[in-house]
Each structure stands twice: as structure tokens, then as C-alpha cells.
Design a protein around this motif. Structure first.
Motif, PDB file in Angstrom:
ATOM      1  N   GLY A 197      17.060 -28.108  -4.084  1.00  0.00           N
ATOM      2  CA  GLY A 197      16.831 -27.428  -5.380  1.00  0.00           C
ATOM      3  C   GLY A 197      15.986 -28.422  -6.157  1.00  0.00           C
ATOM      4  N   LEU A 198      16.665 -29.524  -6.390  1.00  0.00           N
ATOM      5  CA  LEU A 198      16.062 -30.523  -7.374  1.00  0.00           C
ATOM      6  C   LEU A 198      14.752 -31.172  -6.864  1.00  0.00           C
ATOM      7  CD1 LEU A 198      16.416 -32.482  -9.846  1.00  0.00           C
ATOM      8  CD2 LEU A 198      17.618 -33.845  -8.575  1.00  0.00           C
ATOM      9  N   LEU A 199      14.549 -31.416  -5.569  1.00  0.00           N
ATOM     10  CA  LEU A 199      13.335 -32.030  -5.067  1.00  0.00           C
ATOM     11  C   LEU A 199      12.438 -30.928  -5.075  1.00  0.00           C
ATOM     12  CD1 LEU A 199      15.066 -34.025  -1.814  1.00  0.00           C
ATOM     13  CD2 LEU A 199      14.181 -34.831  -4.113  1.00  0.00           C
ATOM     14  N   PHE A 200      12.571 -29.748  -4.756  1.00  0.00           N
ATOM     15  CA  PHE A 200      11.599 -28.673  -4.755  1.00  0.00           C
ATOM     16  C   PHE A 200      11.188 -28.538  -6.161  1.00  0.00           C
ATOM     17  CE2 PHE A 200      10.185 -24.554  -3.541  1.00  0.00           C
ATOM     18  CZ  PHE A 200       9.416 -24.727  -2.324  1.00  0.00           C
ATOM     19  N   ALA A 201      11.924 -28.389  -7.173  1.00  0.00           N
ATOM     20  CA  ALA A 201      11.516 -28.215  -8.749  1.00  0.00           C
ATOM     21  C   ALA A 201      10.762 -29.514  -8.883  1.00  0.00           C
ATOM     22  CB  ALA A 201      12.976 -28.104  -9.471  1.00  0.00           C
ATOM     23  N   SER A 202      11.113 -30.558  -8.592  1.00  0.00           N
ATOM     24  CA  SER A 202      10.212 -31.739  -9.089  1.00  0.00           C
ATOM     25  C   SER A 202       8.976 -31.603  -8.237  1.00  0.00           C
ATOM     26  CB  SER A 202      10.994 -33.034  -8.651  1.00  0.00           C
ATOM     27  OG  SER A 202      11.053 -33.199  -7.535  1.00  0.00           O
ATOM     28  N   GLU A 203       8.877 -31.233  -7.250  1.00  0.00           N
ATOM     29  CA  GLU A 203       7.534 -30.705  -6.633  1.00  0.00           C
ATOM     30  C   GLU A 203       6.580 -29.998  -7.521  1.00  0.00           C
ATOM     31  OE1 GLU A 203       5.657 -31.840  -3.891  1.00  0.00           O
ATOM     32  OE2 GLU A 203       6.947 -33.383  -3.298  1.00  0.00           O
ATOM     33  N   GLY A 204       7.278 -28.904  -7.984  1.00  0.00           N
ATOM     34  CA  GLY A 204       6.519 -27.673  -8.492  1.00  0.00           C
ATOM     35  C   GLY A 204       6.396 -28.382 -10.044  1.00  0.00           C
ATOM     36  N   ALA A 205       7.346 -29.328 -10.649  1.00  0.00           N
ATOM     37  CA  ALA A 205       6.965 -29.885 -12.162  1.00  0.00           C
ATOM     38  C   ALA A 205       5.786 -30.970 -11.957  1.00  0.00           C
ATOM     39  CB  ALA A 205       8.255 -30.570 -12.524  1.00  0.00           C
ATOM     40  N   ALA A 206       5.827 -31.473 -10.776  1.00  0.00           N
ATOM     41  CA  ALA A 206       4.539 -32.465 -10.651  1.00  0.00           C
ATOM     42  C   ALA A 206       3.291 -31.712 -10.534  1.00  0.00           C
ATOM     43  CB  ALA A 206       4.930 -33.283  -9.341  1.00  0.00           C
ATOM     44  N   VAL A 244      17.599 -22.657  -7.197  1.00  0.00           N
ATOM     45  CA  VAL A 244      18.423 -22.824  -6.137  1.00  0.00           C
ATOM     46  C   VAL A 244      19.478 -23.833  -6.465  1.00  0.00           C
ATOM     47  CG1 VAL A 244      18.094 -24.382  -3.781  1.00  0.00           C
ATOM     48  CG2 VAL A 244      16.864 -22.062  -4.268  1.00  0.00           C
ATOM     49  N   LEU A 245      18.854 -24.931  -7.302  1.00  0.00           N
ATOM     50  CA  LEU A 245      19.663 -26.277  -7.900  1.00  0.00           C
ATOM     51  C   LEU A 245      20.988 -25.543  -8.676  1.00  0.00           C
ATOM     52  CD1 LEU A 245      20.262 -29.166  -8.745  1.00  0.00           C
ATOM     53  CD2 LEU A 245      18.551 -28.671 -10.615  1.00  0.00           C
ATOM     54  N   LEU A 246      20.516 -24.533  -9.350  1.00  0.00           N
ATOM     55  CA  LEU A 246      21.804 -24.062 -10.227  1.00  0.00           C
ATOM     56  C   LEU A 246      22.691 -23.043  -9.326  1.00  0.00           C
ATOM     57  CD1 LEU A 246      19.760 -23.256 -13.630  1.00  0.00           C
ATOM     58  CD2 LEU A 246      21.289 -25.183 -13.056  1.00  0.00           C
ATOM     59  N   GLY A 247      22.185 -22.677  -8.414  1.00  0.00           N
ATOM     60  CA  GLY A 247      22.849 -21.535  -7.763  1.00  0.00           C
ATOM     61  C   GLY A 247      22.846 -20.244  -8.228  1.00  0.00           C
ATOM     62  N   VAL A 248      21.624 -19.710  -8.521  1.00  0.00           N
ATOM     63  CA  VAL A 248      21.464 -18.322  -9.186  1.00  0.00           C
ATOM     64  C   VAL A 248      20.328 -17.531  -8.291  1.00  0.00           C
ATOM     65  CG1 VAL A 248      20.853 -17.400 -11.165  1.00  0.00           C
ATOM     66  CG2 VAL A 248      21.862 -19.188 -11.473  1.00  0.00           C
ATOM     67  N   ALA A 249      20.638 -16.443  -7.871  1.00  0.00           N
ATOM     68  CA  ALA A 249      19.999 -15.791  -7.004  1.00  0.00           C
ATOM     69  C   ALA A 249      19.506 -16.671  -5.914  1.00  0.00           C
ATOM     70  CB  ALA A 249      18.676 -15.227  -7.832  1.00  0.00           C
ATOM     71  N   THR A 250      20.538 -17.261  -5.078  1.00  0.00           N
ATOM     72  CA  THR A 250      20.227 -18.372  -4.374  1.00  0.00           C
ATOM     73  C   THR A 250      19.287 -17.922  -3.107  1.00  0.00           C
ATOM     74  OG1 THR A 250      21.957 -19.357  -5.248  1.00  0.00           O
ATOM     75  CG2 THR A 250      21.068 -20.621  -3.368  1.00  0.00           C
TER      76      THR A 250
END
Length: 149
Positions: free
Chosen positions: A26-35, A67-73
Motif C-alpha cells: 500500500g505504501l509503495l502504491f500510494a507513493s506511485e500515485g503521489a508522484a 490498503v496501507l491503513l487496512g480500511v476497505a482493504t
């Protein structure tokens, strides 16, 4: 430690390893989106509304955070897996058959990693567990039967 005891020890830790896997993915995916959306991490931002890149970046950022937080995963992982399959077949497949040929290794790994989370759940450390919304993940070695539901 015998093979049987090692197997039992590893099985008992599956939810924790799955939870850590989910958080890193989740962290890697969110960082892709932020970039993509904000132009951080040495990447130029995609223009707002640019199809499909900006929209994919927003989905990556939001779903990656969920996904990182585990909400509506499971829902977020399902959507993430789908957009990575879409990205692979529309942007990478045309440049070669294999991911190493066409630069599509990251989308393939993200796609299959998120699909794993869809089927196995969030594991440990998920916020939805704190709210009691997600049942504990069964170890892989236990088959699901009518009586175990």
C-alpha cells in the motif's frame, strides 16, 4: 526445530506477515500515485485530468492509502489489481511479451500482489479489524468447509 514445528511456527505468523506485506504494498502504491498526481519523488506530475495517467494516479494514491491503513482493504485491492492489469495490457504489452522486455514488471507485481490481498484479506494490523468489520484470516493450511463458516 523439526520440520513440523517449523511449519506450525510459520503458519502461526501468517497474519502478521500478510499485514506487513499489505502495508508495504500500500505504501509503495500510494507513493506511485503521489508522484503522478503531485510530482514528488523526482517525478513530474501528470497534468490534471490527463487520461488515463492522472486518474490512475488518483486511484493509486487513494487505494494505496486504504490498503496501507487496512480500511476497505479487499475492495481497494481489487480496484488496484484491475488498474494494474489495465496498465499492463494497454501501456506495456505492445512493447513485448514479457515484463522484462516491455518495462511492465511493476504493474505485474502490483496486480498479483493486490490480487493476493483480495483473496487472503488484510492480515494483522488493519484498522478495519479494530472496528470488528473483518474476520481474522484463516491460515492457508485450514480448508474452508461448510461447518467452519
Amino acid at each position: 526445530m523439526t520440520t513440523s514445528r517449523l511449519g506450525d511456527w510459520l503458519t502461526s505468523r501468517q497474519p502478521f506477515v500478510l499485514g506487513l506485506f499489505r502495508m508495504v504494498l500500500g505504501l509503495l502504491f500510494a507513493s506511485e500515485g503521489a508522484a503522478t498526481v503531485f510530482g514528488v519523488l523526482d517525478r513530474k506530475a501528470s497534468p490534471t485530468g490527463d487520461w488515463p495517467f492522472w486518474y490512475a494516479g488518483v486511484i493509486e494514491l487513494v487505494c494505496g492509502a486504504l490498503v496501507l491503513l487496512g480500511v476497505a482493504t479487499r475492495g481497494a485491492a481489487f480496484l488496484s489489481s484491475g488498474i494494474m492489469a489495465f496498465a499492463y495490457f494497454t501501456e506495456h504489452q505492445q512493447d513485448g511479451l514479457f515484463p522484462l522486455q516491455n518495462g511492465g514488471l511493476a504493474p505485474v507485481l502490483f496486480c498479483w500482489g493486490f490480487l493476493l490481498i483480495v483473496f487472503f484479506g488484510p492480515g494483522a494490523f488493519a484498522l478495519e479489524r479494530l472496528a470488528g468489520r473483518e474476520r481474522a484470516t484463516r491460515p492457508v493450511t485450514e480448508p474452508v468447509t461448510e461447518g467452519s463458516r
